[in-house]
Design a protein around this motif. Structure first.
Motif, PDB file in Angstrom:
ATOM      1  N   ALA A   5       0.763  -0.808   0.140  1.00 15.58           N
ATOM      2  CA  ALA A   5       0.474  -0.131   0.300  1.00 15.58           C
ATOM      3  C   ALA A   5       0.651   1.453  -0.060  1.00 15.58           C
ATOM      4  O   ALA A   5       2.239   1.254   1.214  1.00 15.58           O
ATOM      5  N   GLY A   6       0.597   2.116  -0.954  1.00 17.31           N
ATOM      6  CA  GLY A   6       0.772   3.532  -0.857  1.00 17.31           C
ATOM      7  C   GLY A   6       2.285   3.006  -1.747  1.00 17.31           C
ATOM      8  O   GLY A   6       3.237   4.250  -1.640  1.00 17.31           O
ATOM      9  N   LYS A   7       2.580   2.189  -2.559  1.00 15.64           N
ATOM     10  CA  LYS A   7       3.631   1.959  -3.026  1.00 15.64           C
ATOM     11  C   LYS A   7       3.735   2.486  -5.135  1.00 15.64           C
ATOM     12  O   LYS A   7       2.393   1.683  -5.267  1.00 15.64           O
ATOM     13  N   ASP A   8       4.053   2.757  -5.550  1.00 17.47           N
ATOM     14  CA  ASP A   8       3.543   2.951  -6.654  1.00 17.47           C
ATOM     15  C   ASP A   8       4.418   1.282  -7.285  1.00 17.47           C
ATOM     16  O   ASP A   8       5.564   1.378  -6.528  1.00 17.47           O
ATOM     17  N   ILE A   9       4.166   1.065  -8.356  1.00 15.48           N
ATOM     18  CA  ILE A   9       4.302  -0.769  -8.783  1.00 15.48           C
ATOM     19  C   ILE A   9       5.131  -0.414 -10.151  1.00 15.48           C
ATOM     20  O   ILE A   9       3.821   0.387 -11.158  1.00 15.48           O
ATOM     21  N   VAL A  10       5.703  -1.241 -10.033  1.00 20.12           N
ATOM     22  CA  VAL A  10       5.993  -1.598 -12.537  1.00 20.12           C
ATOM     23  C   VAL A  10       6.100  -3.063 -12.749  1.00 20.12           C
ATOM     24  O   VAL A  10       6.211  -3.542 -11.261  1.00 20.12           O
ATOM     25  N   TYR A  11       4.921  -3.321 -13.707  1.00 19.12           N
ATOM     26  CA  TYR A  11       5.226  -4.782 -14.724  1.00 19.12           C
ATOM     27  C   TYR A  11       5.841  -4.235 -15.222  1.00 19.12           C
ATOM     28  O   TYR A  11       5.270  -3.959 -16.315  1.00 19.12           O
ATOM     29  N   ASP A  12       7.051  -5.869 -15.558  1.00 19.66           N
ATOM     30  CA  ASP A  12       7.717  -5.988 -16.770  1.00 19.66           C
ATOM     31  C   ASP A  12       6.867  -7.729 -17.638  1.00 19.66           C
ATOM     32  O   ASP A  12       6.290  -8.720 -17.158  1.00 19.66           O
ATOM     33  N   LEU A  13       5.776  -7.190 -18.602  1.00 21.65           N
ATOM     34  CA  LEU A  13       5.136  -7.990 -18.910  1.00 21.65           C
ATOM     35  C   LEU A  13       5.397  -8.724 -20.415  1.00 21.65           C
ATOM     36  O   LEU A  13       6.057  -8.273 -20.912  1.00 21.65           O
ATOM     37  N   GLU A  14       5.074  -9.872 -20.524  1.00 24.88           N
ATOM     38  CA  GLU A  14       5.480 -11.039 -21.701  1.00 24.88           C
ATOM     39  C   GLU A  14       4.060 -11.552 -21.779  1.00 24.88           C
ATOM     40  O   GLU A  14       3.458 -12.540 -21.370  1.00 24.88           O
TER      41      GLU A  14
END
Length: 253
Positions: free
Chosen positions: A138-147
């Motif tokens: 909670a409170g954290k921006d997230i990055v997803y690397d997708l394939e």
């Protein structure tokens, strides 16, 4: 061509905290090992995802639907669209006596559950314990690397993907799962291991409900799901038992 919201896909991903780059989830074993989060009970491989389901956070589903098979893409998701902002009201001070009643000695970092809500002990100060019931991200921006690896067309394979995500028994071998689909009814036999699930009946029932709901909501050919429990009689044959001492007696003579 964008992926349809009723499609099932095979997906590789790595989830990271944007600010620090810390990996919190991944389908790659080497990435998990390097990040120090490898789970020995997890089988690392591309996951099967029902694009229109609730398997992932809604914003991530939206981003996936913009992609196509073979695409590799990094997407950023702000905290409010990921695991939410931190809520101060979810941080509670619990009297130490409540822990003593259950013979529990709390410590910082200890995971606990209160009325089904998971939390973590932040501080232990005299007679009070500060517990944070916010999601750990909670409170954290997230990055997803997708394939996007491929789309899945076979309905049995789709259901097995749902079972892997929602059933929650690491000892379940998907190769032993039998699925029969006839007249819009999917009959699922999870095999012998399901008969000896160590979870409560309520937990098992909820897991089965999640699999069933995602199946009939996301697979057009299925309107009903039935689970079949299987048991075997492993009692030794009585005649065989009687023969054993006779053979032994002959050897003794």
């Amino acid at each position: 061509m964008a992926i349809d919201d009723k499609a099932f896909i095979r997906l590789n991903y790595t989830g990271k905290v944007k600010e620090t780059g810390d990996v919190f989830d991944t389908t790659y074993e080497d990435v998990a090992e390097e990040a120090g989060i490898k789970n020995p009970e997890k089988d690392y491989h591309p996951m099967i995802l029902a694009v229109g389901s609730s398997q992932l956070i809604p914003k991530l589903h939206e981003e996936i639907q913009k992609l196509d098979v073979g695409d590799k893409q990094s997407v950023e998701i702000p905290c409010e669209d990921a695991f939410g902002k931190r809520d101060p009201s979810k941080i509670q001070l619990i009297p130490m006596k409540e822990f003593k009643k259950q013979n529990i000695k709390p410590f910082v970092g200890m995971p606990i559950s209160l009325e089904g809500n998971p939390g973590i002990v932040r501080t232990v100060d005299g007679g009070r314990v500060r517990v944070d019931f916010n999601h750990e991200l909670a409170g954290k921006d997230i990055v997803y690397d997708l394939e996007i690896v491929e789309t899945i067309d076979d309905n049995e394979e789709k259901i097995k993907g749902l079972i892997e995500v929602y059933y929650g028994n690491p000892n379940l071998n998907l190769d032993d799962v039998k699925i029969d689909i006839e007249d819009d009814v999917a009959k699922i036999n999870l095999g012998l291991i399901a008969g000896f699930d160590q979870r409560t009946a309520q937990e098992v029932t909820l897991s089965k409900f999640r699999v069933a709901r995602e199946a009939y909501e996301n697979i057009e050919e299925i309107e009903k799901v039935q689970f079949i429990d299987e048991f075997e009689d492993n009692t030794p044959d009585e005649e065989a038992e009687e023969e054993i001492p006779e053979v032994l007696n002959e050897e003794e003579e």
